[in-house]
Design an enzyme around this catalytic site. Structure first.
Site, PDB file in Angstrom:
ATOM      1  N   HIS A  10     -21.344 103.752 -25.034  1.00 24.39           N
ATOM      2  CA  HIS A  10     -20.733 103.127 -23.850  1.00 24.39           C
ATOM      3  C   HIS A  10     -19.260 103.561 -23.788  1.00 24.39           C
ATOM      4  O   HIS A  10     -18.652 103.836 -24.825  1.00 24.39           O
ATOM      5  CB  HIS A  10     -20.840 101.603 -24.034  1.00 24.39           C
ATOM      6  CG  HIS A  10     -20.356 100.782 -22.877  1.00 24.39           C
ATOM      7  ND1 HIS A  10     -19.022 100.533 -22.643  1.00 24.39           N
ATOM      8  CD2 HIS A  10     -21.032 100.138 -21.895  1.00 24.39           C
ATOM      9  CE1 HIS A  10     -18.906  99.759 -21.566  1.00 24.39           C
ATOM     10  NE2 HIS A  10     -20.106  99.512 -21.097  1.00 24.39           N
ATOM     11  N   GLN A  58     -24.776  95.356 -27.832  1.00 26.00           N
ATOM     12  CA  GLN A  58     -26.192  95.140 -27.498  1.00 26.00           C
ATOM     13  C   GLN A  58     -27.002  94.717 -28.717  1.00 26.00           C
ATOM     14  O   GLN A  58     -28.072  94.135 -28.573  1.00 26.00           O
ATOM     15  CB  GLN A  58     -26.801  96.423 -26.898  1.00 26.00           C
ATOM     16  CG  GLN A  58     -26.175  96.903 -25.615  1.00 26.00           C
ATOM     17  CD  GLN A  58     -26.391  95.969 -24.418  1.00 26.00           C
ATOM     18  OE1 GLN A  58     -27.261  95.100 -24.415  1.00 26.00           O
ATOM     19  NE2 GLN A  58     -25.566  96.131 -23.403  1.00 26.00           N
ATOM     20  N   CYS A  95     -21.746 102.945 -17.427  1.00 21.45           N
ATOM     21  CA  CYS A  95     -20.562 103.158 -18.279  1.00 21.45           C
ATOM     22  C   CYS A  95     -20.903 104.046 -19.479  1.00 21.45           C
ATOM     23  O   CYS A  95     -20.442 103.787 -20.598  1.00 21.45           O
ATOM     24  CB  CYS A  95     -19.960 101.842 -18.751  1.00 21.45           C
ATOM     25  SG  CYS A  95     -19.482 100.766 -17.401  1.00 21.45           S
ATOM     26  N   LYS A 142     -22.859  88.607 -23.462  1.00 27.09           N
ATOM     27  CA  LYS A 142     -24.185  89.245 -23.526  1.00 27.09           C
ATOM     28  C   LYS A 142     -25.132  88.473 -24.438  1.00 27.09           C
ATOM     29  O   LYS A 142     -26.267  88.881 -24.646  1.00 27.09           O
ATOM     30  CB  LYS A 142     -24.048  90.686 -24.032  1.00 27.09           C
ATOM     31  CG  LYS A 142     -23.283  91.606 -23.075  1.00 27.09           C
ATOM     32  CD  LYS A 142     -23.349  93.020 -23.566  1.00 27.09           C
ATOM     33  CE  LYS A 142     -22.282  93.912 -22.972  1.00 27.09           C
ATOM     34  NZ  LYS A 142     -22.500  94.217 -21.548  1.00 27.09           N
TER      35      LYS A 142
HETATM   36  N1  7TS Z   1     -20.784  98.564 -25.787  1.00 26.09           N
HETATM   37  C1  7TS Z   1     -22.030  98.497 -25.287  1.00 26.09           C
HETATM   38  C2  7TS Z   1     -23.168  99.128 -26.043  1.00 26.09           C
HETATM   39  C3  7TS Z   1     -22.231  97.832 -24.075  1.00 26.09           C
HETATM   40  O1  7TS Z   1     -23.463  97.755 -23.581  1.00 26.09           O
HETATM   41  C4  7TS Z   1     -21.137  97.253 -23.401  1.00 26.09           C
HETATM   42  C5  7TS Z   1     -21.291  96.595 -22.063  1.00 26.09           C
HETATM   43  C6  7TS Z   1     -19.873  97.329 -23.989  1.00 26.09           C
HETATM   44  C7  7TS Z   1     -19.739  98.004 -25.189  1.00 26.09           C
HETATM   45  C8  7TS Z   1     -18.676  96.695 -23.389  1.00 26.09           C
HETATM   46  O2  7TS Z   1     -18.785  95.313 -23.418  1.00 26.09           O
HETATM   47  P1  7TS Z   1     -17.670  94.427 -22.709  1.00 26.09           P
HETATM   48  O3  7TS Z   1     -18.152  93.032 -22.872  1.00 26.09           O
HETATM   49  O4  7TS Z   1     -16.401  94.704 -23.380  1.00 26.09           O
HETATM   50  O5  7TS Z   1     -17.662  94.872 -21.257  1.00 26.09           O
HETATM   51  N2  7TS Z   1     -22.393  97.035 -21.312  1.00 26.09           N
HETATM   52  C9  7TS Z   1     -22.596  96.816 -19.998  1.00 26.09           C
HETATM   53  C10 7TS Z   1     -23.719  97.251 -19.319  1.00 26.09           C
HETATM   54  O6  7TS Z   1     -24.629  97.882 -19.817  1.00 26.09           O
HETATM   55  N3  7TS Z   1     -23.631  96.888 -18.028  1.00 26.09           N
HETATM   56  O7  7TS Z   1     -22.490  96.218 -17.863  1.00 26.09           O
HETATM   57  C11 7TS Z   1     -21.835  96.161 -19.082  1.00 26.09           C
END
Ligand code: 7TS
Length: 409
Positions: A122, A202, A365, A225
């Protein structure tokens, strides 16, 4: 199938209708829904406990501090941290990874050093490192993927070479669902004395994670999440690594003493929590951890394996539908990316929305991954504890409707 359908009554939003149809929420990889237990914990904090923390001048402040620090202890227990102090509350996974970059990378990397990530990361585990390479002259190297959408570790010892100072890998891809080769990455990092980081955004919501047996130096994840509120995430770190890391942000709450030109820091974890922390959100995360623990993470994982297997089977039966990710549920999580003929994923999302089905479409992303796949976008359905097989059926019916509209044979 592992039946968790009794949980659905805890999620008020699942009673909503979209376009006159019951909401079928298949976008938990972006953010999960929240049970009443979490909503109540946040509400209760604001109604009964609201005060700033770590000031200790009056009883209400002490109660708020106890609730906030109590949430830290719950999170520590959830991931089996050796000490509550190894849990740092951040804003998100993104903030946690940036914190390692600016608190450790900036101080330990030099020109020619390597940071190793994988092709399925990501942006939160790509862009911070690109910024750090600009500051330090270090370079970024990638572990490639196999044809089966797994991270290729066959030549990991060549990629994670003697110049490598950081190996940072996703525990589970938000696009492919692929479970990352955490054990191999940790071993390769250890062999060259590099830092091992796991992007657990995840992974932690979906699998039992024991940070001590995992063996990494840092694990980052987000509350939103895993049934918790937005605005709070966790940076877990091994105590010796946290001790050697500098704060990436300065301000109130994180100091021992401040003089005119220099300051000294509070103890770990507070030296990394500058400013008023996300108090209500952390308390909400504590409630989410309680909720997940009551289900049991093994049951969470088992349910996901089963619903993902069902989804993979049903989706595979649709003509011209291509799934991007491992087909064995044991190698993956519950995010399923696909394309359908030449229908644009955004059009798929729009048609499904008419049926009440919420999926994500786009690059998720993960643009380096999209480049590797040779795609601009995919459609993605992702599942969590509250999803039931009937919702997979509704998704599949919606996709057949899209085939009809777009004339995909
Ligand atoms: N790493 C992974 C594997 C993710 O899926 C996400 C967010 C992040 C980091 C970043 O997380 P955050 O809480 O800092 O934003 N993934 C997603 C997605 O798949 N759709 O929207 C956000």
């Amino acid at each position: 199938m592992t039946d968790l359908s009794h949980l659905r009554k805890d999620f008020p939003i699942l009673e909503r209708e979209m376009n006159g149809k019951p909401l079928v929420y298949l976008d938990s990889a972006a953010t999960s829904q929240k049970p009443v237990q979490v909503l109540d914990a946040v509400d209760d904090y604001y109604r009964r406990l609201n005060a700033n923390v770590h000031r200790g001048a009056y009883q209400l402040g002490e109660e708020a501090t106890d609730a906030y620090e109590g949430a830290r202890a719950k999170v520590a227990g959830f991931i089996n941290a050796a000490s509550d102090r190894e849990v740092v509350f951040t804003r998100s996974t993104t903030a946690a990874i940036n914190h390692i970059g600016y608190g450790w990378g900036l101080y330990h990397l030099k020109p020619g050093d390597r940071i190793v990530i994988s092709h399925m990361e990501h942006h939160a585990n790509v862009v911070p490192w690109q910024l750090i390479t600009r500051h330090t002259g270090a370079e970024l190297a990638y572990l490639p993927l196999t044809e089966d959408y797994l991270v290729d570790t066959s030549r990991i010892d060549e990629v994670v070479d003697g110049r490598t100072k950081i190996v940072s890998i996703s525990g589970m891809s938000n696009v492919l669902g692929t479970i990352g080769p955490v054990a191999e990455a940790v071993a390769a990092a250890r062999a060259v004395g590099a830092l091992a980081i796991v992007d657990g955004a995840q992974l932690v919501p979906h699998c039992a994670v024991d940070v001590q047996s995992m063996g990494a130096d840092f694990v980052a994840f987000s509350a939103h999440k895993m049934l918790g509120p937005t605005g709070v995430g966790v940076l877990w770190g091994r105590m010796d690594r946290l001790e050697e890391m500098e704060p990436a942000e300065g301000g109130g709450e994180m100091i021992r003493d401040v003089d005119f030109t220099e300051s000294t820091w509070a103890e770990v974890p507070h030296k990394f929590e500058a400013g008023t922390p996300p108090i209500a959100q952390a308390i909400g995360l504590g409630a989410a951890v309680d909720y997940l623990s009551a289900i049991g993470m093994d049951a969470v994982r088992q349910h996901e394996i089963e619903i993902t297997r069902y989804a993979l089977e049903k989706l595979s039966e649709i003509p011209q539908l291509t799934i991007y990710g491992p087909m064995d549920p044991a190698q993956r999580g519950a995010a399923v990316s696909f394309t359908l003929g030449d229908i644009h994923p955004h059009d798929l999302a729009t048609i499904l929305d008419q049926e009440g089905v919420a999926i994500r479409a786009g690059h998720h992303c993960a643009k380096p991954l999209m480049r590797v796949l040779g795609l601009a976008a995919t459609a993605r359905a992702s599942f969590y504890v509250y999803n039931v097989p009937e919702e997979v059926d509704t998704l599949v019916a919606g996709l057949h409707e899209a085939r009809r509209i777009f004339g995909v044979a």
